[in-house]
Design a protein around this motif. Sequence first.
Motif: not given
Length: 121
Positions: A110-114, A95-101
Amino acid sequence: QVQLVESGGGSVQAGGSLRLSCLASGATYGAYCMAWFRQAPGKEREGVAHVNSDGTPNYADSVKGRFTISRDNAKNTVYLQINNLEPDDTAMYFCAAGRVNWQLLPRYNYWGQGTQVTVSS
């Protein structure tokens, strides 16, 4: 800072289904773009699904019709429903997240561990 924790992976037979979850914490989750990536051994990380802050989804051509991404802002969670699993879906899913599309590009902040998904034939 955003922390992401994935869950829901496992070992399934081809044709089965899984629902992956990604719980986000530490920020205003609703304002972030969220995405799912996967990486199989020896292969590059591949973006499979993305969802905007307004809920608009986008998919890689290779998974259209089988993968569904959704988000529940009240629960700070993004989901990836995977149906009709195939052996080629075997990978670590991130999973990944960010303010930029960034859509399906692996440039999120930002990234999770999987969580591992293994599909047997």
